[in-house]
Structures are given as C-alpha cells and as structure tokens.
Design a protein around this motif. Sequence first.
Motif, PDB file in Angstrom:
ATOM      1  N   PRO A  75      45.710 131.657 -25.652  1.00  0.00           N
ATOM      2  CA  PRO A  75      44.976 131.844 -26.897  1.00  0.00           C
ATOM      3  C   PRO A  75      44.339 133.223 -26.921  1.00  0.00           C
ATOM      4  O   PRO A  75      43.926 133.751 -25.884  1.00  0.00           O
ATOM      5  N   TYR A  76      44.292 133.817 -28.090  1.00  0.00           N
ATOM      6  CA  TYR A  76      43.717 135.159 -28.189  1.00  0.00           C
ATOM      7  C   TYR A  76      42.856 135.293 -29.434  1.00  0.00           C
ATOM      8  O   TYR A  76      43.052 134.605 -30.443  1.00  0.00           O
ATOM      9  N   LEU A  77      41.897 136.184 -29.331  1.00  0.00           N
ATOM     10  CA  LEU A  77      41.142 136.686 -30.466  1.00  0.00           C
ATOM     11  C   LEU A  77      41.401 138.186 -30.533  1.00  0.00           C
ATOM     12  O   LEU A  77      41.492 138.847 -29.491  1.00  0.00           O
ATOM     13  N   THR A  78      41.520 138.718 -31.720  1.00  0.00           N
ATOM     14  CA  THR A  78      41.836 140.136 -31.839  1.00  0.00           C
ATOM     15  C   THR A  78      41.114 140.761 -33.022  1.00  0.00           C
ATOM     16  O   THR A  78      40.849 140.096 -34.027  1.00  0.00           O
ATOM     17  N   THR A  79      40.805 142.033 -32.874  1.00  0.00           N
ATOM     18  CA  THR A  79      40.254 142.824 -33.977  1.00  0.00           C
ATOM     19  C   THR A  79      41.343 143.695 -34.596  1.00  0.00           C
ATOM     20  O   THR A  79      41.041 144.607 -35.362  1.00  0.00           O
ATOM     21  N   ARG A  80      42.593 143.437 -34.272  1.00  0.00           N
ATOM     22  CA  ARG A  80      43.697 144.183 -34.881  1.00  0.00           C
ATOM     23  C   ARG A  80      43.842 143.768 -36.348  1.00  0.00           C
ATOM     24  O   ARG A  80      43.886 142.577 -36.667  1.00  0.00           O
ATOM     25  N   GLY A  81      43.943 144.762 -37.229  1.00  0.00           N
ATOM     26  CA  GLY A  81      44.285 144.447 -38.604  1.00  0.00           C
ATOM     27  C   GLY A  81      45.682 143.879 -38.673  1.00  0.00           C
ATOM     28  O   GLY A  81      46.519 144.144 -37.802  1.00  0.00           O
ATOM     29  N   PHE A  82      45.969 143.068 -39.685  1.00  0.00           N
ATOM     30  CA  PHE A  82      47.300 142.469 -39.770  1.00  0.00           C
ATOM     31  C   PHE A  82      47.697 142.269 -41.223  1.00  0.00           C
ATOM     32  O   PHE A  82      46.861 142.271 -42.136  1.00  0.00           O
TER      33      PHE A  82
ATOM     34  N   SER B  53      40.526 137.777 -35.887  1.00  0.00           N
ATOM     35  CA  SER B  53      41.440 136.681 -36.175  1.00  0.00           C
ATOM     36  C   SER B  53      41.921 136.091 -34.858  1.00  0.00           C
ATOM     37  O   SER B  53      41.721 136.673 -33.788  1.00  0.00           O
ATOM     38  N   GLY B  54      42.541 134.934 -34.943  1.00  0.00           N
ATOM     39  CA  GLY B  54      42.956 134.246 -33.725  1.00  0.00           C
ATOM     40  C   GLY B  54      44.431 133.927 -33.719  1.00  0.00           C
ATOM     41  O   GLY B  54      45.126 133.998 -34.737  1.00  0.00           O
ATOM     42  N   GLY B  55      44.930 133.564 -32.553  1.00  0.00           N
ATOM     43  CA  GLY B  55      46.324 133.180 -32.416  1.00  0.00           C
ATOM     44  C   GLY B  55      46.584 132.601 -31.044  1.00  0.00           C
ATOM     45  O   GLY B  55      45.667 132.401 -30.241  1.00  0.00           O
ATOM     46  N   GLU B  56      47.856 132.341 -30.802  1.00  0.00           N
ATOM     47  CA  GLU B  56      48.272 131.754 -29.536  1.00  0.00           C
ATOM     48  C   GLU B  56      49.631 132.327 -29.159  1.00  0.00           C
ATOM     49  O   GLU B  56      50.546 132.373 -29.977  1.00  0.00           O
ATOM     50  N   CYS B  57      49.744 132.807 -27.922  1.00  0.00           N
ATOM     51  CA  CYS B  57      51.020 133.284 -27.389  1.00  0.00           C
ATOM     52  C   CYS B  57      51.582 132.250 -26.427  1.00  0.00           C
ATOM     53  O   CYS B  57      50.831 131.600 -25.703  1.00  0.00           O
ATOM     54  N   ARG B  58      52.894 132.144 -26.408  1.00  0.00           N
ATOM     55  CA  ARG B  58      53.585 131.345 -25.392  1.00  0.00           C
ATOM     56  C   ARG B  58      54.466 132.290 -24.599  1.00  0.00           C
ATOM     57  O   ARG B  58      55.285 133.005 -25.172  1.00  0.00           O
ATOM     58  N   VAL B  59      54.253 132.309 -23.294  1.00  0.00           N
ATOM     59  CA  VAL B  59      54.880 133.299 -22.422  1.00  0.00           C
ATOM     60  C   VAL B  59      55.584 132.586 -21.272  1.00  0.00           C
ATOM     61  O   VAL B  59      54.994 131.717 -20.625  1.00  0.00           O
ATOM     62  N   ASP B  60      56.841 132.963 -21.013  1.00  0.00           N
ATOM     63  CA  ASP B  60      57.558 132.443 -19.855  1.00  0.00           C
ATOM     64  C   ASP B  60      57.257 133.307 -18.637  1.00  0.00           C
ATOM     65  O   ASP B  60      57.283 134.540 -18.708  1.00  0.00           O
TER      66      ASP B  60
ATOM     67  N   THR C 162      43.058 129.457 -36.118  1.00  0.00           N
ATOM     68  CA  THR C 162      41.740 129.832 -36.598  1.00  0.00           C
ATOM     69  C   THR C 162      40.804 130.039 -35.407  1.00  0.00           C
ATOM     70  O   THR C 162      41.089 129.613 -34.277  1.00  0.00           O
ATOM     71  N   PHE C 163      39.683 130.684 -35.657  1.00  0.00           N
ATOM     72  CA  PHE C 163      38.697 130.893 -34.601  1.00  0.00           C
ATOM     73  C   PHE C 163      38.230 129.561 -34.027  1.00  0.00           C
ATOM     74  O   PHE C 163      38.109 129.402 -32.816  1.00  0.00           O
ATOM     75  N   ASP C 164      37.991 128.577 -34.897  1.00  0.00           N
ATOM     76  CA  ASP C 164      37.554 127.257 -34.423  1.00  0.00           C
ATOM     77  C   ASP C 164      38.616 126.595 -33.549  1.00  0.00           C
ATOM     78  O   ASP C 164      38.293 125.949 -32.545  1.00  0.00           O
ATOM     79  N   GLU C 165      39.889 126.752 -33.910  1.00  0.00           N
ATOM     80  CA  GLU C 165      40.962 126.171 -33.102  1.00  0.00           C
ATOM     81  C   GLU C 165      41.022 126.828 -31.723  1.00  0.00           C
ATOM     82  O   GLU C 165      41.245 126.149 -30.711  1.00  0.00           O
ATOM     83  N   VAL C 166      40.835 128.142 -31.712  1.00  0.00           N
ATOM     84  CA  VAL C 166      40.825 128.839 -30.425  1.00  0.00           C
ATOM     85  C   VAL C 166      39.672 128.335 -29.567  1.00  0.00           C
ATOM     86  O   VAL C 166      39.829 128.054 -28.372  1.00  0.00           O
ATOM     87  N   MET C 167      38.500 128.200 -30.158  1.00  0.00           N
ATOM     88  CA  MET C 167      37.324 127.768 -29.411  1.00  0.00           C
ATOM     89  C   MET C 167      37.479 126.338 -28.892  1.00  0.00           C
ATOM     90  O   MET C 167      37.235 126.063 -27.709  1.00  0.00           O
ATOM     91  N   THR C 168      37.914 125.422 -29.762  1.00  0.00           N
ATOM     92  CA  THR C 168      37.992 124.019 -29.355  1.00  0.00           C
ATOM     93  C   THR C 168      39.125 123.782 -28.358  1.00  0.00           C
ATOM     94  O   THR C 168      39.147 122.739 -27.696  1.00  0.00           O
ATOM     95  N   GLY C 169      40.027 124.742 -28.222  1.00  0.00           N
ATOM     96  CA  GLY C 169      41.112 124.593 -27.265  1.00  0.00           C
ATOM     97  C   GLY C 169      40.653 124.500 -25.826  1.00  0.00           C
ATOM     98  O   GLY C 169      41.405 124.063 -24.950  1.00  0.00           O
ATOM     99  N   PHE C 170      39.396 124.883 -25.558  1.00  0.00           N
ATOM    100  CA  PHE C 170      38.867 124.841 -24.194  1.00  0.00           C
ATOM    101  C   PHE C 170      38.005 123.609 -23.929  1.00  0.00           C
ATOM    102  O   PHE C 170      37.468 123.453 -22.831  1.00  0.00           O
TER     103      PHE C 170
END
Length: 301
Positions: A30-37, A55-62, A80-88
């Motif tokens: 999971p990530y939070l970023t200040t990158r514009g998109f 903004s938030g997101g999620e990467c899947r990495v092998d 969303t930010f809430d989804e990123v937070m509640t993921g922990f």
Amino acid sequence: MIWALMGVFLSLFGACGNLPDKANARAVIPYLTTRGFSENVGGEIKYSTDVGEVSGGECRVDLFDGESLEANNVSRGPRTFDEVMTGFDSNSAAGILVYVHGYNTDLERACRDAAVLAYRTGFLGRILLFSWPASTTVVTYWKDERRIAESLPAIMERLDALGERYGYDKIKIVAHSMGSRLALDAIAAPSQNQKFEDLILIAPDIDRERFIDALPVLQQRVKSISVIVSESDRLLMLSQAVNLGERLGQASDFVAAGVEVVDVSGFEDLGFGGHLYHLESDRVGEILKLILMKDPVASGH
C-alpha cells in the motif's frame, strides 16, 4: 562531468537481471503519494512529477529470491486514504514499517524497492510506502529537493494519523538518501508530544551539521535513531561535490549521543555505486532486521 557520472550510476541502479520464471512471494505494497495524477477514460492512472494532493493506492509485486533478490511485475490499483489506513487493522500490533524513498525513483521502482525491503526485514503485509514526486531525470536534483520539501507537510500529517490510529510506538520509519530530509524538515517539527518508535536513515543525503543541529528536537519525536553510513558511497560523493559539504551518509566517524551509527564501508556486497545497499546487500538487510526487531547490532559492523 558530475552529472555524466551520475547518469551512469543511476541507470545501472535501476537495472534488473534475468529473473526466474516463478515468483517466491507476492508482495502487496500500500502506498500514499503526493504525486499529481491524471486518469484516462479507461480508468488508468498516470502519475507525474508535480506535487499534488495526497492519494492512495496498492502495488502488487512479484519477488524472486535466487542468487540475488529481485522484484518485478508491478501492477497498481487506486485505494482511498481510509482503505490504506484500515489495511493495517489486523496486524498492526507487531508494528508498521513506513518507507520513504530517495532521489531518481518513480512510483513503480519505489514499489519494487519497498517490496524488497519488506521481504528482507520480515515486514511483508506491514509496510507503507510514502512516494513523493521524484523524477527519473538525472539533472533534476535541485527540483527534487523542492518537491520533497513541498511534500513533507503532507507526509508528516499522515505519519501522525498513523500514530494516532495505531499508536506511535508501533510506527517504524525507514528513509533512504534524499528521503532522509524527512528527519530534518518534518519529524523534527515538534507538532506532537508522542514519539515514534524508530527512525532509520540509510545513506542519508543530508548535511551532517544540519542533522546535528536538528537532533535535540528530533529526539523528542523518536525513541530510537539509527544511521547507516558508508565511506564508499559514490553517489553521496557526487552529492558532496554538488552541495559543497559532507553528507551524513558518508560520515563513518560520526558520533552523537543516543544515535546508533552503523558503518558498512567494508562490506563487499554493497552493489555498484554503493548507494542502494539496503536493497542489494544481504548483510545490510540482516542489520536492518536486527535494528527493527530491537536486537543489538554488533559493534563489529
């Protein structure tokens, strides 16, 4: 000449070798970023090097753990930010590792790096990546300095939100290279009386004297501070020439009360350029794991 050499180093840093056919592990980052998109009509998100809202997101990495540890096949999805937070929520009791990357790192590479770090230290499923809008163009060093400075208030706000939700004593922060500016410009601002558990600065591209000046306030915000350094870090040698001052990550003779300094200069597996050793060296990975698990690091390191 400086920028030409840096271009050679950084192009090699980003290269991956031949990978096995089958992944050993799948890391969800999971990530939070200040990158514009921007978002196209198909819903695909394209990130820029402009500073934007968080903004938030999620990467899947092998992950492939063969002769050397490699990461590849990154896929992303918005959260969303809430989804990123509640993921922990389900596994925060064992601690959350927050990773802030350095210069010359796009989001995809930052996800790969975070996956490798989590795998080496045992924090798979418990890592959060903060990605600021670093460029992958060699000559944008000064612009990247401004970008991380503009991103720091948002990063600090989210770090405090993590601390409030899960407990500051559960938050362990690892920052690499230019990402270590977080220590000077964000954590060292005494906005809270609570202390984060750990701060580990790896190859910090920050001025040594500025760090000393900020240390008393920084120690009010963090219980344990560790700095990993190497005299053979070629990228920091270039940064020293550009900034006209020794970088903290070069300072093997650095001593400060309450700060654990780990000098890895003599290690043989630091990688070409000697700057990404937290990702390339098994021995440095073990040291990081010891620090994060609160085991003493042997003085011989």
